[in-house]
Write a protein that holds these residues in place. Structure first.
Motif, PDB file in Angstrom:
ATOM      1  N   ASP A 200      -3.973  -2.965 -10.036  1.00 58.61           N
ATOM      2  CA  ASP A 200      -4.771  -2.863 -10.873  1.00 58.61           C
ATOM      3  C   ASP A 200      -6.248  -2.403 -10.415  1.00 58.61           C
ATOM      4  O   ASP A 200      -7.782  -2.504 -11.583  1.00 58.61           O
ATOM      5  CB  ASP A 200      -4.599  -4.302 -10.940  1.00 58.61           C
ATOM      6  CG  ASP A 200      -3.159  -4.973 -12.266  1.00 58.61           C
ATOM      7  OD1 ASP A 200      -2.757  -4.254 -12.460  1.00 58.61           O
ATOM      8  OD2 ASP A 200      -3.126  -6.416 -11.286  1.00 58.61           O
ATOM      9  N   GLY A 201      -6.442  -2.303  -8.765  1.00 54.67           N
ATOM     10  CA  GLY A 201      -8.029  -2.438  -8.137  1.00 54.67           C
ATOM     11  C   GLY A 201      -8.125  -0.611  -8.820  1.00 54.67           C
ATOM     12  O   GLY A 201      -9.684  -0.120  -9.124  1.00 54.67           O
TER      13      GLY A 201
ATOM     14  N   GLY B 232       3.136  -8.577  -4.072  1.00 53.10           N
ATOM     15  CA  GLY B 232       0.837  -8.715  -4.520  1.00 53.10           C
ATOM     16  C   GLY B 232       0.171  -7.837  -3.850  1.00 53.10           C
ATOM     17  O   GLY B 232      -0.329  -7.498  -4.703  1.00 53.10           O
ATOM     18  N   GLU B 233       0.738  -6.953  -3.158  1.00 56.70           N
ATOM     19  CA  GLU B 233      -0.409  -6.197  -3.265  1.00 56.70           C
ATOM     20  C   GLU B 233      -0.129  -4.859  -3.697  1.00 56.70           C
ATOM     21  O   GLU B 233      -1.813  -3.878  -3.641  1.00 56.70           O
ATOM     22  CB  GLU B 233      -0.444  -5.581  -1.267  1.00 56.70           C
ATOM     23  CG  GLU B 233      -1.053  -4.505  -0.305  1.00 56.70           C
ATOM     24  CD  GLU B 233      -0.715  -4.621   1.138  1.00 56.70           C
ATOM     25  OE1 GLU B 233      -1.887  -4.139   1.649  1.00 56.70           O
ATOM     26  OE2 GLU B 233       0.473  -3.771   1.304  1.00 56.70           O
TER      27      GLU B 233
ATOM     28  N   GLU C  22       4.816 -10.732  -0.562  1.00 52.73           N
ATOM     29  CA  GLU C  22       2.948 -10.042   0.269  1.00 52.73           C
ATOM     30  C   GLU C  22       3.311  -8.431  -0.489  1.00 52.73           C
ATOM     31  O   GLU C  22       1.938  -7.793  -0.703  1.00 52.73           O
ATOM     32  CB  GLU C  22       2.792 -10.004   1.555  1.00 52.73           C
ATOM     33  CG  GLU C  22       3.127 -11.538   2.434  1.00 52.73           C
ATOM     34  CD  GLU C  22       2.578 -11.234   3.531  1.00 52.73           C
ATOM     35  OE1 GLU C  22       3.001 -10.338   4.505  1.00 52.73           O
ATOM     36  OE2 GLU C  22       2.788 -12.371   4.130  1.00 52.73           O
TER      37      GLU C  22
ATOM     38  N   GLU D 126       0.427  -5.336  -6.731  1.00 56.17           N
ATOM     39  CA  GLU D 126      -0.209  -5.007  -7.587  1.00 56.17           C
ATOM     40  C   GLU D 126      -1.422  -5.359  -7.872  1.00 56.17           C
ATOM     41  O   GLU D 126      -2.169  -4.057  -8.585  1.00 56.17           O
ATOM     42  CB  GLU D 126       0.405  -6.303  -8.331  1.00 56.17           C
ATOM     43  CG  GLU D 126       2.191  -6.157  -8.730  1.00 56.17           C
ATOM     44  CD  GLU D 126       2.655  -7.573  -9.542  1.00 56.17           C
ATOM     45  OE1 GLU D 126       2.077  -8.770  -8.915  1.00 56.17           O
ATOM     46  OE2 GLU D 126       3.554  -7.977 -10.004  1.00 56.17           O
ATOM     47  N   SER D 127      -2.302  -5.948  -7.159  1.00 52.83           N
ATOM     48  CA  SER D 127      -3.538  -5.495  -6.145  1.00 52.83           C
ATOM     49  C   SER D 127      -3.886  -4.003  -6.666  1.00 52.83           C
ATOM     50  O   SER D 127      -4.839  -4.001  -6.862  1.00 52.83           O
ATOM     51  CB  SER D 127      -3.924  -6.648  -5.302  1.00 52.83           C
ATOM     52  OG  SER D 127      -5.061  -6.310  -4.576  1.00 52.83           O
TER      53      SER D 127
ATOM     54  N   ARG E  18       0.576  -1.650   0.054  1.00 51.99           N
ATOM     55  CA  ARG E  18       0.150   0.054  -0.213  1.00 51.99           C
ATOM     56  C   ARG E  18       1.148   1.023  -0.222  1.00 51.99           C
ATOM     57  O   ARG E  18       0.594   2.143  -0.890  1.00 51.99           O
ATOM     58  CB  ARG E  18      -1.031   0.539   1.031  1.00 51.99           C
ATOM     59  CG  ARG E  18      -2.025   1.219   0.872  1.00 51.99           C
ATOM     60  CD  ARG E  18      -2.582   1.225   2.818  1.00 51.99           C
ATOM     61  NE  ARG E  18      -3.566  -0.329   2.534  1.00 51.99           N
ATOM     62  CZ  ARG E  18      -4.878  -0.589   1.629  1.00 51.99           C
ATOM     63  NH1 ARG E  18      -5.154   0.606   1.175  1.00 51.99           N
ATOM     64  NH2 ARG E  18      -5.762  -1.603   1.690  1.00 51.99           N
TER      65      ARG E  18
END
Length: 316
Positions: A305-306, A298-299, A295, A301-302, A178
Motif C-alpha cells: 500500500d505504501g 501485515g507488513e 506479522e 500489505e503495509s 518485506r
C-alpha cells in the motif's frame, strides 16, 4: 486473504508455504502453518515413510486446513511413493531433488496439484514441459541442499517469471513481509520459508539451533560441497562447517549427516551440519508460527500500500 492463483489452487488464505525440511517438517510445525492460513508441508527426505505416514495422520487431527507433502526424489527409495501419497488423501505435492518427469504424470492422473522445485531457468522449463501446475523457484541464498551453480533469488526469480506464465512460489532469502513484497514485485505469487520456520517456536529442533539462527549475521553461512561428490548445501557457520568449506573430504559432506539427530534434537552444533540460509542474518527472535505469519501479512500489505501511494503521488 491475499488472493493469487496459488491461494485459489491450494485453497489457502495466504500464499505462504513452509519448506519441507527433513525430520523438521512434521505435524507440529506443518499444522501450525496450515492453521495460521498458510500451507504446511510434511517432508519425505528423511526417508522414514512409516514415520511420515504417522505424521500425516497426526496432521488430520491437528488441522482441518489444507496441507501438502514433498517428494524429495533423491532421498525416497520407495518405488510406490506416488501410491503412498495418494493413499494419504493429500491433494498438493511439491517434488524436488530430481527429474520432474519421474512422478508428475502419475500424480496429476490421481488428481493432485504438483509444483516442482527448480534452481535454474532450464530446470523450470523442463518442469513445465513435464506438466507441473506451478514452480517453487529457489535462490542459492536459501538453506539446505542446492545446485552447485547457485543463482540468487534476485536474479533467478524475475528471469523465470519473465519466461513462464505459471504460478510461481519464491524461495530463498525470505523471512518477513518485506521479503514477500520484494518477491511479488519480481513476479512471484507466493513465498516459501525454510530457515524462518526452523527457528519458529513449533519447530522440533533443539533450542541451540534456533539460538544460532537468531544470533547469526548475514555472513554466517557457508556454501559446502560445490565440487561434490553429492549435492552442494548451505549451512550455518560452525567450526565443523568452516573446515568443510575448505576441505570437504573425499566423500563430500554426506558422511557428516550420520549424526544429524545429535544436532537436530540433541543440540550438539558440531555433531553434524545445520542447514540454514543467509536470511538467518535477518531473524532476531523465536516466535510462534501464527505470529510470524500474521506479522508477515501485515507488513506485506503495509509495504504494498505504501509503495502504491508513494509512487502514485510521484507520478501526479
Amino acid at each position: 486473504m491475499i488472493k493469487t492463483r496459488i491461494t485459489d489452487m491450494l485453497g489457502i488464505q495466504y500464499p505462504i508455504i513452509q519448506a519441507p525440511m527433513g525430520w523438521i517438517a512434521r505435524s507440529a510445525l506443518a499444522s501450525a502453518v496450515s492453521n495460521a492460513g498458510g500451507m504446511g508441508i510434511i517432508e519425505t527426505s528423511s526417508g522414514d515413510l512409516p514415520a511420515v505416514r504417522e505424521e500425516i495422520q497426526k496432521m488430520k487431527g491437528l488441522t482441518d486446513k489444507p496441507f501438502g507433502v514433498n517428494i524429495a526424489q533423491a532421498y525416497v527409495r520407495d518405488a510406490d511413493i506416488v501410491s503412498f501419497v495418494v493413499d494419504q488423501g493429500v491433494k498438493f505435492v511439491t517434488t524436488s531433488a530430481g527429474d520432474p518427469n519421474r512422478y508428475c504424470a502419475a500424480l496429476k492422473e490421481a488428481g493432485l496439484t504438483v509444483f516442482h522445485v527448480v534452481p535454474s531457468l532450464a530446470a523450470a522449463i523442463k518442469a513445465i514441459e513435464a506438466g507441473v501446475d506451478g514452480l517453487v523457484v529457489e535462490g542459492g541464498e536459501g538453506g539446505g541442499f542446492k545446485s552447485s551453480r547457485e543463482v540468487s533469488t534476485m536474479v533467478l526469480l524475475p528471469l523465470v517469471c519473465s519466461r513462464l506464465d505459471v504460478p510461481i512460489v519464491a524461495a530463498g532469502g525470505i523471512s518477513d513481509g518485506r521479503g514477500m513484497a520484494a518477491a511479488f514485485a519480481l513476479g512471484a505469487e507466493g513465498v516459501q520459508m525454510g530457515t524462518r520456520m526452523v527457528s519458529a517456536a513449533e519447530s522440533p529442533v533443539h533450542q541451540n539451533w534456533k539460538s544460532a539462527i537468531v544470533e547469526a549475521k548475514e555472513t554466517d553461512t557457508v556454501f559446502l560441497n560445490r565440487f561434490g561428490p553429492g549435492p552442494a548445501c548451505r549451512a550455518l557457520r560452525t567450526e565443523k562447517t568452516t573446515l568443510l568449506e575448505k576441505e570437504p573430504g573425499e566423500n563430500g559432506v554426506a558422511p557428516e549427516f550420520r549424526r544429524s539427530q545429535e544436532l537436530y534434537f540433541g543440540g550438539d552444533m558440531e555433531a553434524s551440519i545445520a542447514l540454514s540460509g543467509q536470511v538467518a542474518g535477518r531473524i532476531d527472535s523465536v516466535k510462534p508460527v501464527a505470529e510470524i505469519i500474521s506479522e508477515m501479512v501485515g507488513e506485506f500489505e503495509s509495504i504494498m500500500d505504501g509503495l502504491s501511494a508513494r509512487y502514485a503521488r510521484a507520478r501526479a
